[in-house]
Design a protein around this motif. Structure first.
Motif, PDB file in Angstrom:
ATOM      1  N   GLU A 160       1.107  -1.582  -0.511  1.00 20.21           N
ATOM      2  CA  GLU A 160      -0.357  -0.142  -0.253  1.00 20.21           C
ATOM      3  C   GLU A 160       0.298   0.828   0.313  1.00 20.21           C
ATOM      4  O   GLU A 160       0.500   2.196  -0.887  1.00 20.21           O
ATOM      5  CB  GLU A 160      -1.056  -0.191   1.075  1.00 20.21           C
ATOM      6  CG  GLU A 160      -1.717   1.099   1.241  1.00 20.21           C
ATOM      7  CD  GLU A 160      -2.527   1.252   2.072  1.00 20.21           C
ATOM      8  OE1 GLU A 160      -3.652   2.455   2.905  1.00 20.21           O
ATOM      9  OE2 GLU A 160      -3.134   0.036   2.783  1.00 20.21           O
ATOM     10  N   GLN A 161       1.477   0.874   0.697  1.00 17.19           N
ATOM     11  CA  GLN A 161       2.791   2.158   0.792  1.00 17.19           C
ATOM     12  C   GLN A 161       3.969   2.613  -1.045  1.00 17.19           C
ATOM     13  O   GLN A 161       3.152   4.189  -1.448  1.00 17.19           O
ATOM     14  CB  GLN A 161       3.778   2.186   1.930  1.00 17.19           C
ATOM     15  CG  GLN A 161       4.690   3.676   2.097  1.00 17.19           C
ATOM     16  CD  GLN A 161       6.147   2.957   3.282  1.00 17.19           C
ATOM     17  OE1 GLN A 161       5.898   1.696   3.711  1.00 17.19           O
ATOM     18  NE2 GLN A 161       6.703   4.254   3.203  1.00 17.19           N
ATOM     19  N   VAL A 162       3.664   1.367  -1.487  1.00 16.22           N
ATOM     20  CA  VAL A 162       4.147   2.228  -2.648  1.00 16.22           C
ATOM     21  C   VAL A 162       3.118   2.167  -3.582  1.00 16.22           C
ATOM     22  O   VAL A 162       3.156   3.527  -4.655  1.00 16.22           O
ATOM     23  CB  VAL A 162       4.365   0.716  -2.985  1.00 16.22           C
ATOM     24  CG1 VAL A 162       4.797   0.810  -4.626  1.00 16.22           C
ATOM     25  CG2 VAL A 162       5.992   0.104  -2.655  1.00 16.22           C
ATOM     26  N   THR A 170       1.181   9.947  -5.134  1.00 11.75           N
ATOM     27  CA  THR A 170       1.856  11.153  -4.298  1.00 11.75           C
ATOM     28  C   THR A 170       2.933  11.798  -5.227  1.00 11.75           C
ATOM     29  O   THR A 170       3.208  13.665  -4.965  1.00 11.75           O
ATOM     30  CB  THR A 170       1.797  11.177  -3.222  1.00 11.75           C
ATOM     31  OG1 THR A 170       2.669   9.840  -2.784  1.00 11.75           O
ATOM     32  CG2 THR A 170       0.530  11.434  -2.368  1.00 11.75           C
ATOM     33  N   THR A 171       4.098  11.159  -5.679  1.00  6.05           N
ATOM     34  CA  THR A 171       4.973  11.641  -6.507  1.00  6.05           C
ATOM     35  C   THR A 171       5.058  12.629  -7.607  1.00  6.05           C
ATOM     36  O   THR A 171       4.341  11.311  -8.006  1.00  6.05           O
ATOM     37  CB  THR A 171       6.165  10.302  -6.281  1.00  6.05           C
ATOM     38  OG1 THR A 171       6.488   9.466  -4.680  1.00  6.05           O
ATOM     39  CG2 THR A 171       7.292  10.927  -6.928  1.00  6.05           C
ATOM     40  N   MET A 216      -9.172   2.918  -6.061  1.00  8.21           N
ATOM     41  CA  MET A 216      -8.010   1.744  -6.831  1.00  8.21           C
ATOM     42  C   MET A 216      -7.812   0.789  -5.511  1.00  8.21           C
ATOM     43  O   MET A 216      -6.798  -0.192  -5.380  1.00  8.21           O
ATOM     44  CB  MET A 216      -7.283   2.467  -7.565  1.00  8.21           C
ATOM     45  CG  MET A 216      -6.642   1.798  -8.987  1.00  8.21           C
ATOM     46  SD  MET A 216      -6.373   2.612 -10.298  1.00  8.21           S
ATOM     47  CE  MET A 216      -7.734   2.791 -10.719  1.00  8.21           C
ATOM     48  N   ILE A 217      -7.220   2.273  -4.834  1.00  3.36           N
ATOM     49  CA  ILE A 217      -6.449   0.914  -3.512  1.00  3.36           C
ATOM     50  C   ILE A 217      -7.134   0.745  -3.025  1.00  3.36           C
ATOM     51  O   ILE A 217      -5.803  -0.388  -2.786  1.00  3.36           O
ATOM     52  CB  ILE A 217      -5.587   2.793  -2.566  1.00  3.36           C
ATOM     53  CG1 ILE A 217      -5.048   3.621  -3.515  1.00  3.36           C
ATOM     54  CG2 ILE A 217      -4.678   2.688  -1.316  1.00  3.36           C
ATOM     55  CD1 ILE A 217      -3.875   4.762  -2.726  1.00  3.36           C
ATOM     56  N   GLU A 231       9.582  -2.844  -3.651  1.00  2.00           N
ATOM     57  CA  GLU A 231      10.267  -1.278  -2.840  1.00  2.00           C
ATOM     58  C   GLU A 231      12.028  -1.683  -3.167  1.00  2.00           C
ATOM     59  O   GLU A 231      12.784  -2.431  -3.153  1.00  2.00           O
ATOM     60  CB  GLU A 231      10.222  -1.649  -1.443  1.00  2.00           C
ATOM     61  CG  GLU A 231       8.648  -2.436  -2.054  1.00  2.00           C
ATOM     62  CD  GLU A 231       8.172  -3.187  -1.132  1.00  2.00           C
ATOM     63  OE1 GLU A 231       6.871  -4.023  -1.252  1.00  2.00           O
ATOM     64  OE2 GLU A 231       9.148  -4.215  -0.850  1.00  2.00           O
ATOM     65  N   VAL A 232      12.640  -0.552  -3.065  1.00  4.04           N
ATOM     66  CA  VAL A 232      13.042   0.435  -3.334  1.00  4.04           C
ATOM     67  C   VAL A 232      14.682   1.095  -2.139  1.00  4.04           C
ATOM     68  O   VAL A 232      13.576   2.457  -2.302  1.00  4.04           O
ATOM     69  CB  VAL A 232      14.457   0.375  -5.061  1.00  4.04           C
ATOM     70  CG1 VAL A 232      15.658   1.135  -4.594  1.00  4.04           C
ATOM     71  CG2 VAL A 232      13.838  -0.035  -6.023  1.00  4.04           C
TER      72      VAL A 232
END
Length: 232
Positions: free
Chosen positions: A94-96, A102-103, A119-120, A136-137
């Motif tokens: 979810e954070q991704v 938002t980025t 959608m999330i 995730e990076v």
């Protein structure tokens, strides 16, 4: 070609090849798990603005990447040789998604994302069922890049990516494609053409060729595919 109106009650889609010149196939319906999984199996994906009805797309041509055709620029090699980033899979799905939401992108004057709260919620459910996945990076403990998408059979349907530092999203995408290649995945669906993805080896193919491959993909023994064998 006309644009079809979809019912909330009847979960089905017209033939994807009936999409109009812009690639729009239908409007309406919902983002239920059943409808989304059917859509991806048929090569259809949702993309719409907040406050508007859901729009379903099947563009022609389709932008894809065959894992064996991945291109890694010389400038990226030190990132892997020197392990400049950390990498995980499916740890902060979810954070991704929210970071993709938002980025800010280069050249974008303001944040206006098609990734809605609806959608999330829908894709988090797909993640819990083992279909939606994230890459995730990390730089230390900071999440600096990543991407998410849907894995069905031997096809990975990419949805969105983000980067907060130079080359973080490329690092994540290259790492993903290498893993998919190891697991025998046939294709990465990139949906729409971008210079970023073209530089990594993606190319446009006819929608019919894309749909023919998806027909074979549905015949695979399991829709979930082989992702879980390495992404834990």
């Amino acid at each position: 070609m006309p644009v079809f109106w979809l019912s909330d009650e009847y979960i089905d889609f017209p033939d994807p090849q009936l999409a109009n010149e812009e690639g729009v196939l239908g409007i309406g319906g919902d983002l239920s798990t059943e409808r989304l999984l059917l859509a991806y199996q048929l090569g259809i994906f949702p993309w719409y603005n907040p406050g508007e009805p859901i729009m379903w797309w099947s563009p022609d041509p389709r932008f894809v990447l065959y894992p064996d055709e991945l291109k890694v620029a010389k400038s990226m090699r030190p990132y892997f040789n020197q392990k400049k980033f950390g990498l995980t899979f499916d740890t902060t799905f979810e954070q991704v998604m929210r970071s993709c939401q938002t980025t800010e992108r280069k050249g974008q004057l303001y944040i206006s994302s098609w990734i809605t709260e609806e959608m999330i919620h829908a894709y988090v459910q797909l993640h819990q069922l083992g279909f939606a996945h994230s890459v995730e990076v990390w730089s230390g403990e900071a999440l600096v890049g990543g991407l998410y998408g849907i894995a069905i059979g031997k096809v990975f349907f990419g949805e969105s990516m983000f980067t907060k530092v130079s080359n973080a999203s490329k690092f994540g995408f290259i790492s993903l494609v290498r893993k998919l290649r190891e697991q025998g995945f046939w294709l990465v669906d990139c949906q729409q053409q971008t210079h970023h993805l073209a530089s990594l080896g993606a190319k446009a193919i006819k929608r019919k060729d894309f749909l023919d491959l998806l027909e074979k993909n549905i015949e695979e023994p399991t829709l979930v595919g082989s992702w879980q064998s390495w992404a834990e």
